[in-house]
Structure formats: structure tokens, C-alpha cells
Write a protein that holds these residues in place. Structure first.
Motif, PDB file in Angstrom:
ATOM      1  N   GLU A  81       0.861  -1.175   0.000  1.00 29.95           N
ATOM      2  CA  GLU A  81       0.000   0.000   0.000  1.00 29.95           C
ATOM      3  C   GLU A  81       0.905   1.235   0.000  1.00 29.95           C
ATOM      4  OE1 GLU A  81      -3.992  -1.492   2.372  1.00 29.95           O
ATOM      5  OE2 GLU A  81      -2.254  -0.842   3.547  1.00 29.95           O
TER       6      GLU A  81
ATOM      7  N   VAL B  33      -6.469  -2.498   3.702  1.00 23.64           N
ATOM      8  CA  VAL B  33      -6.553  -3.867   4.218  1.00 23.64           C
ATOM      9  C   VAL B  33      -6.819  -3.881   5.718  1.00 23.64           C
ATOM     10  CG1 VAL B  33      -5.294  -6.025   4.560  1.00 23.64           C
ATOM     11  CG2 VAL B  33      -5.130  -4.816   2.376  1.00 23.64           C
ATOM     12  N   ASN B  34      -6.021  -3.154   6.491  1.00 22.78           N
ATOM     13  CA  ASN B  34      -6.186  -3.207   7.943  1.00 22.78           C
ATOM     14  C   ASN B  34      -7.504  -2.590   8.393  1.00 22.78           C
ATOM     15  OD1 ASN B  34      -3.855  -4.595   8.367  1.00 22.78           O
ATOM     16  ND2 ASN B  34      -2.626  -2.825   8.941  1.00 22.78           N
TER      17      ASN B  34
ATOM     18  N   CYS C  62      -6.574  -4.920  -3.192  1.00 21.57           N
ATOM     19  CA  CYS C  62      -5.864  -4.960  -1.912  1.00 21.57           C
ATOM     20  C   CYS C  62      -6.245  -6.177  -1.083  1.00 21.57           C
ATOM     21  CB  CYS C  62      -6.147  -3.686  -1.121  1.00 21.57           C
ATOM     22  SG  CYS C  62      -5.304  -2.212  -1.725  1.00 21.57           S
ATOM     23  N   LEU C  63      -7.531  -6.493  -1.046  1.00 23.87           N
ATOM     24  CA  LEU C  63      -7.975  -7.641  -0.255  1.00 23.87           C
ATOM     25  C   LEU C  63      -7.467  -8.958  -0.840  1.00 23.87           C
ATOM     26  CD1 LEU C  63     -11.647  -6.561   0.541  1.00 23.87           C
ATOM     27  CD2 LEU C  63      -9.704  -6.623   2.113  1.00 23.87           C
TER      28      LEU C  63
ATOM     29  N   GLY D 296      -3.395  -8.611  -0.312  1.00 27.45           N
ATOM     30  CA  GLY D 296      -2.869  -8.286   1.005  1.00 27.45           C
ATOM     31  C   GLY D 296      -3.518  -9.031   2.151  1.00 27.45           C
ATOM     32  N   ALA D 297      -4.706  -9.608   1.900  1.00 32.46           N
ATOM     33  CA  ALA D 297      -5.429 -10.291   2.978  1.00 32.46           C
ATOM     34  C   ALA D 297      -5.813 -11.712   2.619  1.00 32.46           C
ATOM     35  CB  ALA D 297      -6.686  -9.494   3.342  1.00 32.46           C
TER      36      ALA D 297
ATOM     37  N   TRP E 152      -7.940 -12.670   0.434  1.00 33.40           N
ATOM     38  CA  TRP E 152      -9.355 -12.833   0.122  1.00 33.40           C
ATOM     39  C   TRP E 152      -9.465 -13.709  -1.125  1.00 33.40           C
ATOM     40  CZ3 TRP E 152     -12.000  -9.827   3.772  1.00 33.40           C
ATOM     41  CH2 TRP E 152     -13.388  -9.985   3.781  1.00 33.40           C
TER      42      TRP E 152
END
Length: 717
Positions: free
Chosen positions: A492, A529-530, A670-671, A674-675, A677
């Protein structure tokens, strides 16, 4: 063309109207033995940036060419048929733009049958068939080769595999049946299921040969000539091809079923049970143990049609396009031409995160890297740690001795900030405390050139506030990595109101050099993300604090298809870190984000789960369960799921309206990266549209029309 294919043509011809057709060019090759080989070259007329793909028009043309060659074989004019591709590429598989246009289940079924009918002709020519895999061969591209009688491969081939389950499909043009019957079930599971779910890992030429996908391998400079000579030896009877996994040699009694069972349990533990495609692939490969080719191909037809029509495939293609296209053209990025060169990197901090940064910058950018910290001992330990990591890479064969020596020479440590004077890029990796980050930047700035960029890896603090004490805050940019740094593909890049275009462009160029995907975000709490994970984790903690069981929370979140439960994620990031993240977001948005005193108590306790000696979860820790006990407002899994869905939809809409990113697609990107998803969910927003959360939260949908399956799909995610 057969009557069946004529009927398929009538249904599928409309899909090929604007297709970039991969043509089948044929020439006869006179062999040294006196025989004649008909060589088909697949070529779409574009350069290497537009690989050969396989749409309806391409398949119909190839089928017609193969029919003609069958007639020539019957007449004794040719003695073998070989198929290869344009330079560096056999084929990249199905034309996904055409597959996306399939309007209903029956058309999907016809598309599956067309692939089988076309490729199946390679084993029905009356003469031996060969596939010369001269480069990239993915999905349907590899399945062309699998349908041939023999295969050679270029030793430099960079990408060979069956990545279909990665995008919500299965190898549906022969791969699910042919591959396990060619190379054995364990090897096939690696190619079809395991590799795609490891960030779409692919095989290189030597690996494909080792697994038995290819019968022979030749160097790129003489690949075609060597392959033709090899085929001549096969045709003349001089060479008898022996395969370690010949059908009669493949173990089918115990090993086959055991391998499927192990693969299923591994999938359940790693990705849950929401994703359809990997499990459908397992079913087909299990059935391939005892079925004949016709039965196996018919089962692939039905499975492929069902998946093509599904919500998960449409969402997967949306996700695939985000990663393959949008990620390469970052929204809001300045002109790359204004980026400044980075010839030396400074890292403030000497802990584990700093060491990860140093190793990544060294390997990807190959420029001098200098580390600093408060005392020389910590600095020396960090340098030794990094050199130890480089030595391990050498032992694993990932770098050669010359590269090891070169990289070791590029890493140095110092406690003298003056050694940062010639750094173009300085990034901090210190404690997540505002005053600490402000202080380290304030201390180093006087030693830097006016052109040097400062980057902060903060995950939750305001980048603008971090730069508040700088004389030149316009040189500061957020550069937020995700753990583990070497593996997670997202960065990010956080732009403050002061960040100038040259600094932002330099950050984007640095991310690209690191082979990461960069998404530009505004300087808001949690960035993307956070912030959304804080929403999810806050709702999970709110539920257990008010009386809902841990198990019910897991049940509520399961349909999202996330790689781990909310509480596993909390333990992974660290309970103290998780509590800090929730506190930060509650302070910023007290009406929407929950802070949990119990999470602080769990952090003091140290765990949520009881684990065995190998770290595997046995259940909820009794003391942890007692810490959160006492709540009286119990929710059902359905009630909690709806609450989480609506909360996520509301938060994402606010983020889009507040221009945290350029568009909702950037949030999903991003999800995804970074996560973790899931691809089959397309990130978050396609799912939230489908389940009605978007309508409930703000009276509309994120996507117009919503991303969902087509007519004839009666399945549900």
C-alpha cells in the motif's frame, strides 16, 4: 466437419465474432528416414505480449485442419503429425474473454465438448501425433499436448501447468483425466491442485520433464530441429519411448485413493470448503482411476459447464483481471518518467522486519543497502542475519556463488547517520509508535540530499503526522508491506497531502522493482486492508464479548472462504497488535469500530487456542473462553454473518466515497493480494452485491450489473 461439430458451431459461432484467432498453419517436413511429418504451427499473428489463446473460431479451424490431415494420413501422404507454437509460446489456454461471454449452461457444455472434440482428434489421426512444447503452455495449451501421443519440451520453457482451479475452473479439455493417467495421481495433484493454490505456481521445462509430462527435452537454440529428428526416430521404430508411469505401471489399488484423501484434507485445512473448483477437480481425478477416456471426458464436460456458469467463475475472472491488468496500470499513479533513480538504500532499524526489507531490496534491486540502529551490536547481528539468509538461498540453489558474493558485498551496517548521505531511498522499520518514527526521521533528515525519499512502513499511524517534524514533509510516503515480506505481493503506497509526484512515482517504481503490486491509498486509518480487517475482527470480538461462542463466529465467517478464521488471524498478527489495531480504528471511527477490553486480556493471557506440540489447533483454550464469558446477547451464525456483511459493505462504500482509493476495484485488489481474500469471491464487493449486503447498506450495488453466474446455474456460494 462432423454433424455434431456443425451443431456446436451454430451455438458457439457468435462468441468468435471478434476473437483474436490463433491460426493453424501446416507445412510438410521431409524426414531423414524418408517419411513425411505434417507440422502444425499455432500462431495468432501477434507478438509475445499476446499469447496464442483458444477460442471457438480457433478450435473450429484446428479441428478442420486435423480432419484434413487424417484424410492425408489415410492416403499415405504423411506418416506423423506434430503441433507447436509461435516463438516462445505454445498456447496460454482458453480465451477467457470468450468464456466470459457464454450466456447459459448449455453453451458452456458445448464449449467444453468442442475442446474435447478438437484436441481428441490428435489421438485419432491414424498416425502418431507429437506436441513440441516450445514455450508457455497453460491450461488448454498444455491439454493440446496431453492429447498427443508424444511430447517434447524446450528446456527454457518458463511456464507449464494447469492453473484452472486458480480461476474457478477445472482442466476441462482432457487434463483432469489424461494427466493422472500419464504421470500418476500424486504428480497430477501437484500440477492440477497444489501448484495453482500456491499463488499459481507453474512448472519450468526441466520440471515438466521430471514429472513425465514430456518424453524428451532439448535446448532452445535447436529445439525444433531436435524435436523433429526425435520424432523421426520414433516414427522409424529406432526409438521406443518408455515412461515411468505407463498405464500398466501406475499404482491404482491403494495409493490413488489415499492421495485423493490426503489432498482433500489438505484443501479443507488450507482453504475451507467454499471454493468449488478444487474439489470438483479432485472428484474428476478420483474417477479417472478406473474410467475410460470417453467417460472421463464426458465428466469434464459437465463439470466445466457447471463451473463456467457459476458465480465463483465470474468473480474469479473479475479478480484475475484486477491482478493481471489493473495492477499493472495503477490508478492515480504519476508519470513514471518523474521517478527518481534509486542507487543506494538506507534502512532505519535492525530487527527482523528490517532484515526482511534488506534481503528483499538486495535481491530485487541489487544496489547497496545500509542498516542503522542505536548500537553497533544490533547492527552487526542484523548484517550477519541477512548474510545467513543469503547463504541459505545459495544452499537451496536460488542464487549462485557469484551472486552470493556480490550481494554480501552490498550490505553494510552503521551507527553513523552520516553514512546515509548518499542514499536515495530511506525506509524505517522501527516500533509502531508515532514519536519513535518521528524521531528517527527527524534525526536522519539533516544528512540526506534534498532528493532523497523517506518511506514509512506504518500499518496504522498517520503518515502525515509521522512527517510533521520534517523540514521537507513532501519527501515522505507510506510504503506498507504485508507479512511475510518476501511472499505477500501487495504494497500500500500511502500519499499524504504533502507527498509530491516525484516521490510518489519513485515509490511506485520501487514497488515494481521489488516485483510487488502497488495500490495508492489516501492517508486514512488502516489504509485499506487493515481497516477492513479491523471491521471484521472487531465484529468477531464484539460477538464473543456479548455472548456468542467462538465456534458460532467461525461458522458465520466460513462462507467468506477466507484462508483462516478471524481468531486464527488474530493469533497470527499477534493479540497485542490486534488489540492496538482495534483501538486505533475505534479512536478514529468510534461509532463504527469496536474496541475490546477482552482482547487486551486475551493478549495478556497470550493465546486463544489450545495447540498440540506441533502447533496444530486442538480447540479453544479454556482460560480464553473464560475471559470472554458473561455476555447475554447471543447471535446465531446467520445473524452475525449478515451483520458483518452489512458492516463491510457500509465501510467499503464510505472508503470509495471518501476517495481512500481511486475505485472500488482497488479495494478488492488490496484484499486479494494483502489479505488472502479468495479469488472465487472476487475480493469482497462481488460477494457483498450477490448476498444483498450492498442494497441493505446503501441501497445500490458496487458493480453494475452485479458480478454473478449465468442462466442455468442453480448453485449457490
Amino acid at each position: 466437419m462432423t454433424q455434431t461439430m456443425t451443431a456446436e458451431y451454430d451455438r458457439l459461432s457468435g462468441l468468435g465474432e471478434d476473437e483474436v484467432v490463433t491460426h493453424s498453419f501446416v507445412r510438410d517436413v521431409a524426414l531423414a528416414s524418408g517419411k513425411t511429418l505434417a507440422l502444425i504451427t499455432l500462431d495468432n499473428g501477434r507478438d509475445h505480449t499476446r499469447p496464442n489463446t483458444l477460442g471457438p473460431a480457433t478450435l473450429f479451424e484446428l479441428a478442420s485442419v486435423l480432419d484434413t490431415l487424417r484424410e492425408r494420413a489415410d492416403a499415405g501422404e504423411i506418416h506423423g503429425v506434430a503441433l507447436t507454437g509461435k516463438p516462445y509460446i505454445l498456447a496460454a489456454g482458453a480465451d477467457l474473454s470468450k468464456v466470459q461471454e457464454i450466456p447459459d449452461l448449455e453453451t458452456g457444455r458445448q464449449m467444453a465438448r468442442l475442446g474435447h472434440a478438437t484436441f481428441g482428434r490428435l489421438s485419432e489421426l491414424g498416425v502418431p501425433s507429437f506436441a513440441f512444447i516450445n514455450g508457455l503452455a497453460l491450461g488448454g495449451g498444455l491439454e493440446i499436448a496431453l492429447n498427443a501421443d508424444y511430447r517434447t519440451i524446450d528446456s527454457s520453457a518458463p511456464a507449464v501447468g494447469q492453473p484452472e482451479v486458480f480461476i474457478g475452473l477445472i482442466p476441462g479439455w482432457g487434463g483432469a483425466w489424461l494427466l493422472p493417467n500419464l504421470i500418476g495421481i500424486e504428480n497430477a495433484l501437484k500440477v492440477v491442485v497444489e501448484n495453482p493454490l500456491k499463488n499459481n505456481r507453474l512448472l519450468r521445462g526441466p520440471q515438466a520433464l521430471e514429472l513425465g509430462i514430456a518424453d524428451a527435452m532439448f535446448p532452445p537454440a535447436t529445439f525444433l530441429e531436435d524435436s523433429i529428428a526425435w520424432a523421426d526416430r520414433v516414427l522409424s521404430g529406432e526409438l521406443k519411448v518408455k515412461r515411468p508411469n505407463e498405464p500398466g505401471m501406475i499404482e491404482r489399488t491403494v495409493k490413488w485413493d489415499a492421495a485423493i484423501s490426503i489432498a482433500r484434507k489438505t484443501l479443507e485445512s488450507r482453504i475451507g470448503t467454499v471454493a468449488k473448483a478444487p474439489y470438483k477437480a479432485l472428484e474428476l481425478m478420483k474417477a479417472a482411476k478406473n474410467s475410460d477416456k470417453a467417460t472421463g471426458f464426458a465428466a469434464e464436460d459437465e463439470a466445466l459447464a457447471e463451473l463456467i456458469a457459476s458465480d465463483q467463475f465470474r468473480a474469479s475472472i473479475y479478480a484475475f483481471n484486477l491482478v493481471q491488468k489493473r495492477a499493472k496500470r495503477p490508478a492515480g499513479a504519476p508519470d513514471p518518467a518523474v521517478a527518481r533513480p534509486v542507487t543506494k538504500i538506507g534502512i532505519i532499524g535492525a530487527g527482523l522486519m528490517a532484515s526482511q526489507f534488506a534481503l528483499l531490496f538486495l535481491r530485487r534491486m541489487q544496489v547497496p543497502v545500509v542498516i542503522t540502529d542505536l548500537d553497533q551490536q544490533r547492527v552487526d547481528q542484523a548484517v550477519e542475519r541477512i548474510k545467513g539468509e543469503l547463504a541459505e538461498l545459495r544452499e537451496k540453489g536460488k542464487i549462485n556463488p557469484d551472486e552470493l558474493n556480490r550481494l554480501e558485498a552490498l550490505i553494510t551496517g552503521t551507527v553513523n547517520k552520516a553514512d546515509f548521505a548518499d542514499c536515495d531511498w530511506v525506509i524505517e522499520a522501527v516500533f509502531e509508535e508515532l514519536e519513535v518514527k518521528q524521531a528517527v526521521f527527524e534525526q536522519v533528515e539533516p544528512f540526506l540530499s534534498p532528493e532523497a525519499v523517506l518511506a514509512t512502513n506504518t500499518s496504522s499511524l498517520s503518515v502525515e503526522q509521522i512527517g510533521a517534524k520534517l523540514k521537507h514533509p513532501e519527501r515522505l510516503v507510506g510504503f506498507h508491506f504485508f507479512n511475510p515480506v518476501a511472499v505477500m505481493p501487495l504494497i500500500e503506497v500511502v500519499k499524504t497531502p504533502q507527498t509530491d509526484d516525484a516521490v510518489l512515482a519513485t515509490a511506485m517504481a520501487a514497488a515494481k522493482s521489488l516485483k510487488k503490486t502497488a495500490v495508492i491509498t489516501a492517508d486514512t486509518p488502516g489504509f485499506v486492508v487493515n481497516r477492513l480487517l479491523a471491521k471484521l475482527l472487531g465484529e468477531a470480538m464484539h460477538a464473543v464479548d456479548t455472548g456468542t461462542s467462538f465456534e458460532t463466529v467461525d461458522e458465520a465467517v466460513a462462507p467468506f472462504g477466507l484462508p483462516m478464521t478471524a481468531f486464527e488471524l488474530l493469533e497470527l498478527v499477534g493479540l497485542k497488535v490486534g488489540a492496538h489495531v482495534l483501538d486505533t480504528h475505534h479512536a478514529a471511527f468510534p461509532d463504527r469500530f469496536y474496541e475490546s477490553e477482552n482482547l487486551h486480556r486475551l493478549a495478556e493471557h497470550g493465546r486463544i487456542f489450545e495447540r498440540d506440540s506441533k502447533g496444530r489447533i486442538k480447540g479453544i483454550d479454556k482460560a480464553a473462553r473464560k475471559i470472554v464469558s458473561g455476555g447475554k446477547s447471543v447471535m446465531s451464525a446467520d445473524e452475525l454473518r449478515r451483520r458483518i456483511e452489512d458492516g463491510l459493505a457500509d465501510e467499503i462504500k464510505r472508503m470509495v466515497d471518501d476517495k481512500v482509493v481511486s475505485a472500488v476495484e482497488d479495494i478488492d485488489l488490496c484484499l486479494l493480494l494483502g489479505a488472502g481474500w479468495p479469488f472465487q469471491m472476487g475480493g469482497a464487493t462481488p460477494y457483498l452485491d450477490r448476498v444483498g449486503a450492498s442494497q441493505r447498506a446503501f441501497g445500490d450495488t458496487f458493480h453494475h450489473p452485479p458480478i454473478r453466474g449465468v442462466a442455468g446455474d442453480d448453485s449457490a456460494d
